[in-house]
Design a protein around this motif. Structure first.
Motif, PDB file in Angstrom:
ATOM      1  N   GLY A 102       3.119  22.528  29.256  1.00  0.00           N
ATOM      2  CA  GLY A 102       4.544  22.370  29.796  1.00  0.00           C
ATOM      3  C   GLY A 102       5.437  21.436  29.013  1.00  0.00           C
ATOM      4  O   GLY A 102       6.763  21.723  29.205  1.00  0.00           O
ATOM      5  N   GLU A 103       4.907  20.427  28.455  1.00  0.00           N
ATOM      6  CA  GLU A 103       5.869  19.496  27.590  1.00  0.00           C
ATOM      7  C   GLU A 103       6.588  20.227  26.609  1.00  0.00           C
ATOM      8  O   GLU A 103       7.596  19.798  26.491  1.00  0.00           O
ATOM      9  N   ARG A 160       9.108  22.277  28.471  1.00  0.00           N
ATOM     10  CA  ARG A 160      10.404  21.527  28.880  1.00  0.00           C
ATOM     11  C   ARG A 160      11.152  21.174  27.578  1.00  0.00           C
ATOM     12  O   ARG A 160      12.305  21.212  27.690  1.00  0.00           O
ATOM     13  N   ARG A 180      13.255  23.868  26.178  1.00  0.00           N
ATOM     14  CA  ARG A 180      14.372  24.192  27.426  1.00  0.00           C
ATOM     15  C   ARG A 180      15.486  23.093  27.132  1.00  0.00           C
ATOM     16  O   ARG A 180      16.672  23.554  26.923  1.00  0.00           O
ATOM     17  N   MET A 181      15.096  21.910  27.003  1.00  0.00           N
ATOM     18  CA  MET A 181      16.085  20.960  26.715  1.00  0.00           C
ATOM     19  C   MET A 181      16.753  20.992  25.664  1.00  0.00           C
ATOM     20  O   MET A 181      17.911  20.661  25.454  1.00  0.00           O
ATOM     21  N   LEU A 196      16.786  24.428  34.330  1.00  0.00           N
ATOM     22  CA  LEU A 196      15.786  24.904  35.007  1.00  0.00           C
ATOM     23  C   LEU A 196      16.145  26.169  35.778  1.00  0.00           C
ATOM     24  O   LEU A 196      15.695  27.341  35.782  1.00  0.00           O
ATOM     25  N   SER A 219       8.954  24.408  37.129  1.00  0.00           N
ATOM     26  CA  SER A 219       9.128  22.935  37.200  1.00  0.00           C
ATOM     27  C   SER A 219       7.664  22.596  37.248  1.00  0.00           C
ATOM     28  O   SER A 219       7.165  21.576  36.553  1.00  0.00           O
ATOM     29  N   GLU A 266       5.980  22.880  33.970  1.00  0.00           N
ATOM     30  CA  GLU A 266       6.417  21.862  32.950  1.00  0.00           C
ATOM     31  C   GLU A 266       6.055  20.506  33.243  1.00  0.00           C
ATOM     32  O   GLU A 266       5.742  19.896  32.189  1.00  0.00           O
ATOM     33  N   ARG A 267       5.428  20.326  34.383  1.00  0.00           N
ATOM     34  CA  ARG A 267       4.971  19.071  34.704  1.00  0.00           C
ATOM     35  C   ARG A 267       3.358  19.304  34.403  1.00  0.00           C
ATOM     36  O   ARG A 267       2.716  18.155  34.859  1.00  0.00           O
TER      37      ARG A 267
END
Length: 100
Positions: free
Chosen positions: A9-10, A13, A16-17, A23, A38, A41-42
């Protein structure tokens, strides 16, 4: 203990960033609910291989990239300088070939 779903997930994320995507944009492109992405990603939900492939396509990155990045993080957390294979393990290519 390393939780692979959290690490994966990290990586998703961060990817993506780095690409400057929201999102909402990834959700629309992957056709997956924003809330579910979400949670992935968490590290609260595990992504199936099909969902992971959809997310990678939406992020425009190969699945192998995401898995390699997550694997590198896990190896560091396990205190390994590099990913090592067990002496008794068969090479992955051999395992895949025998399954075919």
């Amino acid at each position: 203990m390393v939780l692979f779903r959290r690490t994966l997930g990290e990586v998703l994320r961060a990817t993506r960033m780095e690409r400057g995507l929201t999102l909402r944009e990834v959700s629309a492109e992957a056709r997956v609910s924003l809330g579910y992405i979400s949670e992935i990603e968490r590290g609260q939900k595990e992504a199936s291989s099909e969902l992971l492939a959809s997310l990678c396509a939406a992020l425009d990155v190969p699945l192998s990239y995401v898995l390699r990045e997550a694997s590198a993080v896990v190896a560091r957390e396990e205190g390994l300088d590099r990913v090592a294979t067990l002496d008794t393990a068969r090479p992955a290519a051999e395992v895949v070939a025998s399954a075919a």
